[in-house]
Design a protein around this motif. Sequence first.
Motif, mmCIF file in Angstrom:
data_model
loop_
_atom_site.group_PDB
_atom_site.id
_atom_site.type_symbol
_atom_site.label_atom_id
_atom_site.label_comp_id
_atom_site.label_asym_id
_atom_site.label_seq_id
_atom_site.Cartn_x
_atom_site.Cartn_y
_atom_site.Cartn_z
ATOM 1 N N LEU A 152 50.516 37.357 30.117
ATOM 2 C CA LEU A 152 50.012 37.874 31.393
ATOM 3 C C LEU A 152 48.684 37.213 31.748
ATOM 4 O O LEU A 152 48.480 36.751 32.878
ATOM 5 N N PHE A 153 47.779 37.107 30.768
ATOM 6 C CA PHE A 153 46.488 36.476 31.031
ATOM 7 C C PHE A 153 46.634 34.967 31.208
ATOM 8 O O PHE A 153 45.896 34.353 31.973
ATOM 9 N N ALA A 154 47.603 34.379 30.489
ATOM 10 C CA ALA A 154 47.820 32.946 30.654
ATOM 11 C C ALA A 154 48.267 32.635 32.090
ATOM 12 O O ALA A 154 47.833 31.646 32.701
ATOM 13 N N GLN A 155 49.154 33.471 32.642
ATOM 14 C CA GLN A 155 49.601 33.267 34.020
ATOM 15 C C GLN A 155 48.464 33.507 35.014
ATOM 16 O O GLN A 155 48.350 32.810 36.030
ATOM 17 N N LEU A 156 47.605 34.510 34.720
ATOM 18 C CA LEU A 156 46.484 34.796 35.611
ATOM 19 C C LEU A 156 45.513 33.616 35.666
ATOM 20 O O LEU A 156 44.951 33.309 36.721
ATOM 21 N N LYS A 157 45.319 32.924 34.531
ATOM 22 C CA LYS A 157 44.405 31.782 34.510
ATOM 23 C C LYS A 157 44.898 30.642 35.394
ATOM 24 O O LYS A 157 44.103 29.887 35.949
ATOM 25 N N GLN A 158 46.226 30.526 35.541
ATOM 26 C CA GLN A 158 46.796 29.422 36.298
ATOM 27 C C GLN A 158 46.863 29.709 37.795
ATOM 28 O O GLN A 158 47.101 28.805 38.593
ATOM 29 N N THR A 159 46.691 30.955 38.190
ATOM 30 C CA THR A 159 46.794 31.311 39.607
ATOM 31 C C THR A 159 45.548 32.061 40.026
ATOM 32 O O THR A 159 44.914 32.749 39.223
ATOM 33 N N TYR A 160 45.209 31.932 41.315
ATOM 34 C CA TYR A 160 44.066 32.690 41.855
ATOM 35 C C TYR A 160 44.529 33.451 43.098
ATOM 36 O O TYR A 160 45.136 32.875 43.998
ATOM 37 N N GLY A 161 44.251 34.733 43.103
ATOM 38 C CA GLY A 161 44.594 35.556 44.252
ATOM 39 C C GLY A 161 45.977 36.150 44.184
ATOM 40 O O GLY A 161 46.217 37.208 44.749
ATOM 41 N N SER A 162 46.925 35.505 43.487
ATOM 42 C CA SER A 162 48.284 36.029 43.377
ATOM 43 C C SER A 162 48.318 37.121 42.305
ATOM 44 O O SER A 162 47.513 37.136 41.379
ATOM 45 N N GLN A 163 49.292 37.999 42.430
ATOM 46 C CA GLN A 163 49.432 39.110 41.492
ATOM 47 C C GLN A 163 50.503 38.796 40.459
ATOM 48 O O GLN A 163 51.544 38.218 40.775
ATOM 49 N N VAL A 164 50.219 39.207 39.220
ATOM 50 C CA VAL A 164 51.171 39.041 38.115
ATOM 51 C C VAL A 164 51.374 40.410 37.486
ATOM 52 O O VAL A 164 50.407 41.105 37.173
ATOM 53 N N THR A 165 52.642 40.794 37.280
ATOM 54 C CA THR A 165 52.970 42.119 36.759
ATOM 55 C C THR A 165 53.684 41.983 35.431
ATOM 56 O O THR A 165 54.522 41.096 35.240
ATOM 57 N N GLU B 211 52.686 49.773 33.016
ATOM 58 C CA GLU B 211 52.948 48.675 33.945
ATOM 59 C C GLU B 211 51.607 48.221 34.503
ATOM 60 O O GLU B 211 50.898 48.995 35.139
ATOM 61 N N ALA B 212 51.273 46.948 34.244
ATOM 62 C CA ALA B 212 49.969 46.414 34.650
ATOM 63 C C ALA B 212 50.180 45.307 35.670
ATOM 64 O O ALA B 212 50.973 44.397 35.463
ATOM 65 N N THR B 213 49.453 45.410 36.780
ATOM 66 C CA THR B 213 49.463 44.379 37.818
ATOM 67 C C THR B 213 48.088 43.728 37.840
ATOM 68 O O THR B 213 47.080 44.390 38.101
ATOM 69 N N GLY B 214 48.052 42.425 37.528
ATOM 70 C CA GLY B 214 46.774 41.724 37.406
ATOM 71 C C GLY B 214 46.556 40.740 38.542
ATOM 72 O O GLY B 214 47.485 40.180 39.099
ATOM 73 N N THR B 215 45.255 40.535 38.866
ATOM 74 C CA THR B 215 44.847 39.572 39.894
ATOM 75 C C THR B 215 43.661 38.777 39.372
ATOM 76 O O THR B 215 42.744 39.344 38.778
ATOM 77 N N ASN B 216 43.698 37.460 39.606
ATOM 78 C CA ASN B 216 42.617 36.581 39.161
ATOM 79 C C ASN B 216 41.532 36.524 40.231
ATOM 80 O O ASN B 216 41.753 36.019 41.328
ATOM 81 N N PHE B 217 40.342 37.081 39.888
ATOM 82 C CA PHE B 217 39.195 37.034 40.785
ATOM 83 C C PHE B 217 38.039 36.257 40.154
ATOM 84 O O PHE B 217 36.875 36.534 40.407
ATOM 85 N N MET B 218 38.377 35.259 39.359
ATOM 86 C CA MET B 218 37.340 34.472 38.705
ATOM 87 C C MET B 218 36.477 33.714 39.718
ATOM 88 O O MET B 218 35.279 33.525 39.513
ATOM 89 N N ALA B 219 37.077 33.297 40.822
ATOM 90 C CA ALA B 219 36.328 32.530 41.809
ATOM 91 C C ALA B 219 35.502 33.421 42.731
ATOM 92 O O ALA B 219 34.686 32.927 43.510
ATOM 93 N N ASN B 220 35.702 34.716 42.618
ATOM 94 C CA ASN B 220 34.935 35.653 43.437
ATOM 95 C C ASN B 220 33.592 35.894 42.763
ATOM 96 O O ASN B 220 33.519 36.437 41.665
ATOM 97 N N SER B 221 32.504 35.486 43.427
ATOM 98 C CA SER B 221 31.180 35.581 42.801
ATOM 99 C C SER B 221 30.761 37.013 42.538
ATOM 100 O O SER B 221 29.933 37.266 41.669
ATOM 101 N N ALA B 222 31.323 37.969 43.291
ATOM 102 C CA ALA B 222 30.932 39.357 43.093
ATOM 103 C C ALA B 222 31.631 39.990 41.897
ATOM 104 O O ALA B 222 31.142 40.978 41.348
ATOM 105 N N ILE B 223 32.805 39.428 41.452
ATOM 106 C CA ILE B 223 33.582 40.045 40.366
ATOM 107 C C ILE B 223 33.628 39.132 39.151
ATOM 108 O O ILE B 223 33.266 39.527 38.047
ATOM 109 N N ARG B 224 34.118 37.905 39.340
ATOM 110 C CA ARG B 224 34.231 36.919 38.254
ATOM 111 C C ARG B 224 34.988 37.508 37.046
ATOM 112 O O ARG B 224 34.452 37.629 35.948
ATOM 113 N N GLY B 225 36.201 37.890 37.257
ATOM 114 C CA GLY B 225 37.006 38.442 36.163
ATOM 115 C C GLY B 225 38.434 38.670 36.603
ATOM 116 O O GLY B 225 38.837 38.376 37.735
#
Length: 880
Positions: free
Chosen positions: A439-452, A468-482
């Motif tokens: 799940l985290f590997a897929q999140l690292k490869q995408t930004y903004g898209s959701q992975v469940t 059931e976990a739905t994750g979103t990559n906000f690493m590029a968001n300066s306010a969140i970075r995670g």
Amino acid sequence: MRVNFKINFKIVTLVFAVTVVSIVVFGYVVFHSNISQVNHDQLMIYIYTGMTISLFAILASGIYGSVLIKPLSSISHTLSMVSKGELPEKLERMSSDEFGMMQERVDELVEMLKKNAEFAQRIGEGQYDASFGSASDNDTLGVALMNMRDNLVINDQKEKERTWIVMGLAEASEILRTRDSLEALGDDILKYVLNKVDAIQGVFYVVNDEQKTIDLCNSFAYNRKKYLKQSFRIGEGLVGQAVIEKEMVLRTEIPDHYVTVTSGILGDRKPSCVLIMPLITNEDVYGVIELAGFSKFDSSQIKFIRELSTMMASTIFNIKVNERTRRLLSESQEMSADLKEKQEVLRQNAEEMQATQEELEQSNKKLAEQIEEVNHTRNRMQLLLENASEVITIYEEDGTIRYISPSVETILGYTSKELQNTCDVEYVHPEEKKIFIDLFAQLKQTYGSQVTAQFRYMNKQGNYIWIEATGTNFMANSAIRGYILNSRDITERRTAEQEQRMRSKMQALSENSTDLITRLEDGTISYINPVIKTYTGQEVNIFLNKKVEETSLDVSVLENWLRIVEQVNGSGEKVSAEMDFPSEMGKRVMQVNAIPEFNEHENIESVLVVSHDITDRKLIELEVQNKNKKINDSINYAKRIQNAILPDSKVLSDVLPDSFILYKPRDVVSGDFPWFVRLNDDIFIAAVDCTGHGVPGALLSLIGYFLLNDIVKSRKITDPGQILDLLDEGVTQTLRQDQDNSMTKDGMDIALCRINAQNGVVEYAGAHRPLYVIKDGVMQEIKGNKFPIGGGTAKNQTNFTSHKLCLETSDSIYFSSDGFPDQFGGPELRKFGSKRVRELIERVHHLPASEAAMIFDKEWECWRGTEKQTDDVLLIGIKF
């Protein structure tokens, strides 16, 4: 038509005249030389020809006039409608000549007026953004309309800003009015202000007058309370600078190290603007409010904070005054409690009151424990029935949990602190760990898209539940970075098991409870716990699945139950009531709570009736009421005794007609008392203020009363100074304050006068209380000695001093206890004060004593207003 006719007539007449003149001139030219040769036929031909030409000219001029007048008439009609405020449709162009051009200009004028009217109407409807352009730079009407729109926009913005400020101050005023402690005030007003001005951080400081520091009282950042401790010296830092200069500080260039509070979600993003506002009233600074935001505060927000600061400063001042007053009153009451009773009857009453108070405290303690137990049980059941919510988790890039929402405790059992700064892959079931890592590997490869992903997760009880976990990559968001994961429990089987366990627990609680618990569905008893046998002697199965009215319960119980259930069905909320419950144990009193139970469609499907036996508590309350009545009866009897021995205005007016006594005890009995004795031509009168008030003060007043009677009546001492010396000695001996192990410091203040009305001589001595003299219309204050009666030997204490005065007719004297000037009240909740007492005496001394007494009473009551009376009040006035 009349105008057209006039114009046509003028044209025809002009053409006819010109034609006739032309014909005459032509005839004259033709026939002038040989007029004698003209025969009759030629003349007639000439005349008929001239008439024909004239008629033809008239007809042609009429037709031409009609053609000429028609466009003018149309233009005139249009201008007439415009002058009346009507805007007609566009005219049909009749020609391309100058009249046509005039018609075109008129149409343009009408169109321009229509556009102006439409623009004005849209402005009137509030559409200030409507597009509009003037016809030219010199278009006076168009420019005026645009200026009007701009002015309306500016006024509308100002009105909205002022409305926003006024509504904000009204809401803040309600918060300030209902808070009686600095911490509660700081919490609520800070949260409100942060939300009001869109600030992200706020700090509330209070000025410590004793230590001359500025102490942090409350702080909030990112909608959370922060428990910080900080203190500034006055003049230190921006906060200290704002206090010493008494001016607002607004900074938009913030040093990196200035604001250290950060958000778990927003990371290290720093505020860009800081506003520091001192809280000032009456030229004094009582605190500081510091706000920080991501953007600069606008003028309306600053104006709101400035106006609110004055209200907050007044509230802080009032809270400090109230706290100091309560502390002083508490200390005074504690000191009064040490006074030993000297009168046998009053001592027995006090001992009985103490014993009753202890019993009351035990009863209240027992009642509080019962209430706490009921509340604890209710809260525990509420937690068991609470629905689980979604868990929001923010992960660092390496999989470490930076933030997790508090709902994790409901879903998984862990607290937020237990999981923060940890890598929770170890809680994932071994068979699903790869899914979690992928799940985290897929999140690292995408930004903004959701992975469940779905996996089993171990809760704090050691059980695995499906998540059931739905994750979103906000690493590029300066306010969140995670990485943000939204997790929810999808274990239907566990949900069903959890509901079953909950029902089992509720069943066990119900069956083991001492309360009578009944569930009613459509008037039928679907459940009743075994406690029913204790009250009716009948088993549970006798009541189950039967209508309430079909059971053997008492009629009053049935009616009350059905009435309460009807109220619950009508309101959809919990209903509480007390009712009598006849039982085999006798008549009992029940506290009944009817709780609605809802189905999945939010409709009431049953009502849970919980009946708690409060018979013992009611008996205790009745016993307490009876004991309180005995205590009140004893105190009222003491009041009758005190009133019987103390003089009043009527007794004084019999010997001094123009005099009064204003006497207002704070409690039923008083520690202040007037004393009066007449010996031959001498009148002895005093205003005595004993330590404390109520029963303790009344006991000490009896000691002073009998000692004064003994000194003057029995021992024949007449000098006021000597009388106070002997009174001091008597109080000290009576209260055993002359012994080394004495713990009592109680005593009394007094103003004592010896009056010889025949020769106008007044002798005065006082302990802490002055004598106000009006002689020849001029105020004079004679101060008493600066040590009290009793209370142990004061430092530098000497004998009391006597003062002798000679007064004339219309002169007057006034003396009182400290209860009159020490009363709190007025617009700023301050003491009435000795200055106001002197001013009031100067204002009323020329009036008769009865009128002066009413003015003293009215002024004092108006000053007190709705405030509680601070102390006993005694004021004596004598006019010669």
